[in-house]
Scaffold this motif. Structure first.
Motif, PDB file in Angstrom:
ATOM      1  N   ASP A  86       0.819  -1.220   0.000  1.00  0.00           N
ATOM      2  CA  ASP A  86       0.000   0.000   0.000  1.00  0.00           C
ATOM      3  C   ASP A  86       0.849   1.265   0.000  1.00  0.00           C
ATOM      4  O   ASP A  86       0.502   2.258  -0.641  1.00  0.00           O
ATOM      5  CB  ASP A  86      -0.917   0.006   1.225  1.00  0.00           C
ATOM      6  CG  ASP A  86      -1.991  -1.070   1.157  1.00  0.00           C
ATOM      7  OD1 ASP A  86      -2.269  -1.562   0.049  1.00  0.00           O
ATOM      8  OD2 ASP A  86      -2.531  -1.428   2.227  1.00  0.00           O
ATOM      9  N   VAL A  87       1.982   1.234   0.713  1.00  0.00           N
ATOM     10  CA  VAL A  87       2.771   2.455   0.909  1.00  0.00           C
ATOM     11  C   VAL A  87       3.670   2.762  -0.285  1.00  0.00           C
ATOM     12  O   VAL A  87       4.184   3.875  -0.414  1.00  0.00           O
ATOM     13  CB  VAL A  87       3.595   2.348   2.208  1.00  0.00           C
ATOM     14  CG1 VAL A  87       4.911   1.574   1.987  1.00  0.00           C
ATOM     15  CG2 VAL A  87       3.896   3.731   2.789  1.00  0.00           C
ATOM     16  N   GLN A 144       3.563   6.020  -2.277  1.00  0.00           N
ATOM     17  CA  GLN A 144       4.042   7.272  -1.703  1.00  0.00           C
ATOM     18  C   GLN A 144       5.512   7.550  -2.029  1.00  0.00           C
ATOM     19  O   GLN A 144       6.037   8.587  -1.640  1.00  0.00           O
ATOM     20  CB  GLN A 144       3.845   7.272  -0.190  1.00  0.00           C
ATOM     21  CG  GLN A 144       2.399   7.142   0.249  1.00  0.00           C
ATOM     22  CD  GLN A 144       2.235   7.280   1.744  1.00  0.00           C
ATOM     23  OE1 GLN A 144       3.011   7.964   2.406  1.00  0.00           O
ATOM     24  NE2 GLN A 144       1.220   6.625   2.288  1.00  0.00           N
ATOM     25  N   ARG A 203       7.930   9.990   5.562  1.00  0.00           N
ATOM     26  CA  ARG A 203       6.706   9.469   4.946  1.00  0.00           C
ATOM     27  C   ARG A 203       6.446   8.029   5.366  1.00  0.00           C
ATOM     28  O   ARG A 203       5.307   7.628   5.631  1.00  0.00           O
ATOM     29  CB  ARG A 203       6.819   9.549   3.421  1.00  0.00           C
ATOM     30  CG  ARG A 203       6.416  10.882   2.821  1.00  0.00           C
ATOM     31  CD  ARG A 203       6.720  10.927   1.343  1.00  0.00           C
ATOM     32  NE  ARG A 203       8.097  11.303   1.087  1.00  0.00           N
ATOM     33  CZ  ARG A 203       8.779  10.951   0.017  1.00  0.00           C
ATOM     34  NH1 ARG A 203       8.215  10.185  -0.907  1.00  0.00           N
ATOM     35  NH2 ARG A 203      10.022  11.352  -0.156  1.00  0.00           N
ATOM     36  N   PHE A 204       7.529   7.248   5.406  1.00  0.00           N
ATOM     37  CA  PHE A 204       7.377   5.845   5.809  1.00  0.00           C
ATOM     38  C   PHE A 204       6.860   5.758   7.238  1.00  0.00           C
ATOM     39  O   PHE A 204       5.893   5.028   7.509  1.00  0.00           O
ATOM     40  CB  PHE A 204       8.703   5.103   5.687  1.00  0.00           C
ATOM     41  CG  PHE A 204       8.626   3.666   6.125  1.00  0.00           C
ATOM     42  CD1 PHE A 204       8.317   2.669   5.224  1.00  0.00           C
ATOM     43  CD2 PHE A 204       8.836   3.312   7.451  1.00  0.00           C
ATOM     44  CE1 PHE A 204       8.223   1.338   5.628  1.00  0.00           C
ATOM     45  CE2 PHE A 204       8.739   1.993   7.868  1.00  0.00           C
ATOM     46  CZ  PHE A 204       8.437   1.003   6.947  1.00  0.00           C
ATOM     47  N   ALA A 243       3.180   6.805   7.680  1.00  0.00           N
ATOM     48  CA  ALA A 243       2.268   5.763   7.200  1.00  0.00           C
ATOM     49  C   ALA A 243       2.289   4.552   8.127  1.00  0.00           C
ATOM     50  O   ALA A 243       1.244   3.928   8.378  1.00  0.00           O
ATOM     51  CB  ALA A 243       2.652   5.345   5.780  1.00  0.00           C
ATOM     52  N   TRP A 244       3.472   4.198   8.645  1.00  0.00           N
ATOM     53  CA  TRP A 244       3.592   3.061   9.557  1.00  0.00           C
ATOM     54  C   TRP A 244       2.759   3.300  10.817  1.00  0.00           C
ATOM     55  O   TRP A 244       2.009   2.415  11.255  1.00  0.00           O
ATOM     56  CB  TRP A 244       5.057   2.839   9.921  1.00  0.00           C
ATOM     57  CG  TRP A 244       5.278   1.752  10.922  1.00  0.00           C
ATOM     58  CD1 TRP A 244       5.459   1.888  12.259  1.00  0.00           C
ATOM     59  CD2 TRP A 244       5.320   0.333  10.665  1.00  0.00           C
ATOM     60  NE1 TRP A 244       5.618   0.656  12.862  1.00  0.00           N
ATOM     61  CE2 TRP A 244       5.545  -0.305  11.899  1.00  0.00           C
ATOM     62  CE3 TRP A 244       5.195  -0.437   9.510  1.00  0.00           C
ATOM     63  CZ2 TRP A 244       5.642  -1.689  12.011  1.00  0.00           C
ATOM     64  CZ3 TRP A 244       5.293  -1.819   9.622  1.00  0.00           C
ATOM     65  CH2 TRP A 244       5.520  -2.426  10.859  1.00  0.00           C
ATOM     66  N   SER A 273      -0.930   2.856  10.098  1.00  0.00           N
ATOM     67  CA  SER A 273      -1.314   1.458   9.898  1.00  0.00           C
ATOM     68  C   SER A 273      -1.267   0.674  11.197  1.00  0.00           C
ATOM     69  O   SER A 273      -2.091  -0.219  11.421  1.00  0.00           O
ATOM     70  CB  SER A 273      -0.398   0.808   8.860  1.00  0.00           C
ATOM     71  OG  SER A 273      -0.666   1.318   7.571  1.00  0.00           O
TER      72      SER A 273
END
Length: 343
Positions: free
Chosen positions: A249-250, A253, A276-277, A280-281, A284
């Motif tokens: 999913d990521v 980005q 960004r990682f 998003a982590w 989630s």
């Protein structure tokens, strides 16, 4: 119970110290940031960041795990947390299961079936649906149920994992390329993100293993080995499908320029893209990777601690469910002969 925030420290010139009930991160420009301990679930440190020793004691005392990632080198991650708890009876049960051939087999089988069940659920959802992975995984669950030795189970796991990554590769969108799982070092961006995700999840699992009073080194599906926490790896297995789905999913980005590749270090996410990682982590982790674990990890049996969230509510809750499922499977009886201590 710890909080829900992950603190990421990614600047070499920063310094971290304890400031009352919070961590204070002093920045090179003279400013600082404070992170209340009550809100933290995990601390991630990249490279050689100076950290006061009382920080580690404060984190361990609150059950907040820390993951120390290498800087520019391709060395292993390190995990910092509390030591073994005083609940020795759980470790005695773990040792009894390890040294009983039948119990050892049952525990290894439980680990693998939990993993394959989670993967099968992921395989039934887009973009993997209708690619045949779910059927293969259900056949693997049947093979695991019939396996008569831990080595046979590892053979089933290896074959299922190989097929899983083939299907995963078919789902990777352009411009990314992914042909096989590579590690230490990862050789492409997809593998780089998988390795980072597994490492972060492993830190959360490790903290939960210690909280629940188990020996992190004595695994069942994973063979105990020097410098390897095999039981932590066992408990991570049912969570890997969630990490894989998160990476899929990521990917949207990022772009190829966000990664750097060298022969020695392999493929790495650039510092400028890490934010960004981690954003998003964190998102989630709070929703349990899309609720993947809600019906794949059993939570219907009573726990010896308060379980306030369903298994799919967060990564932390899924880790509690995974470790708890293995702990409940341990034999109730102590070993036949318990050594007696004399004064």
């Amino acid at each position: 119970m710890t909080g829900s925030l992950t603190l990421v420290i990614d600047r070499r010139t920063a310094a971290v110290r304890l400031d009352g009930g919070a961590l204070r991160v002093d920045l090179p420009d003279g400013g600082f940031r404070r992170a209340p301990l009550a809100l933290l679930e995990q601390v991630v440190v990249h490279g050689p960041v100076p950290v006061s020793s009382d920080v580690w004691r404060a984190l361990a005392g609150r059950g907040i795990g820390a993951v120390l990632l290498p800087g520019r080198s391709c060395g292993k991650a390190a995990f910092v947390g509390a030591g073994l708890s005083a609940f020795a009876h759980w470790r005695i049960r773990q040792y009894a299961a390890f040294f009983s051939p039948q119990r050892h087999l049952e525990m290894a089988r439980r680990v693998l079936i939990l993993k394959l069940s989670a993967h099968a659920k992921r395989a039934a959802s887009p973009p993997m649906a209708a690619r045949g992975a779910e059927e293969v995984l259900h056949r693997a669950i049947g093979a695991a149920a019939a396996a008569q030795s831990p080595n046979a189970l590892r053979g089933v796991e290896g074959a299922a994992a190989a097929h899983w990554f083939v299907i995963l590769a078919e789902c990777v969108p352009p411009p990314w390329r992914f042909s096989a799982r590579t590690r230490r070092p990862p050789r492409d961006p997809v593998n780089a993100l998988l390795s980072l995700g597994y490492t972060l999840a492993l830190g959360t699992v490790r903290s939960e293993v210690l909280v629940q009073g188990l020996d992190p080194a004595l695994g069942f599906l994973h063979v105990p080995a020097p410098a390897r926490e095999s039981f932590v790896l066992d408990a991570l297995e049912p969570l890997r499908a969630g990490v894989d789905g998160f990476v899929m999913d990521v990917l949207a980005q990022f772009e190829p320029a966000d990664f750097t590749t060298t022969r020695a270090e392999g493929c790495r996410l650039r510092k400028t893209a890490r934010g960004r990682f981690y954003t998003a982590w964190a998102q989630s982790c709070q929703n349990g990777f899309g609720g993947l674990f809600g019906d794949t990890l059993p939570t219907d049996e009573p726990q010896s601690y308060d379980e306030e969230e369903p298994a799919g509510a967060s990564l932390a809750a899924a880790c509690r469910a995974s470790v708890g499922a293995l702990r409940r499977a341990l034999p109730a009886a102590a070993p036949p002969e318990t050594p007696q201590c004399s004064a």
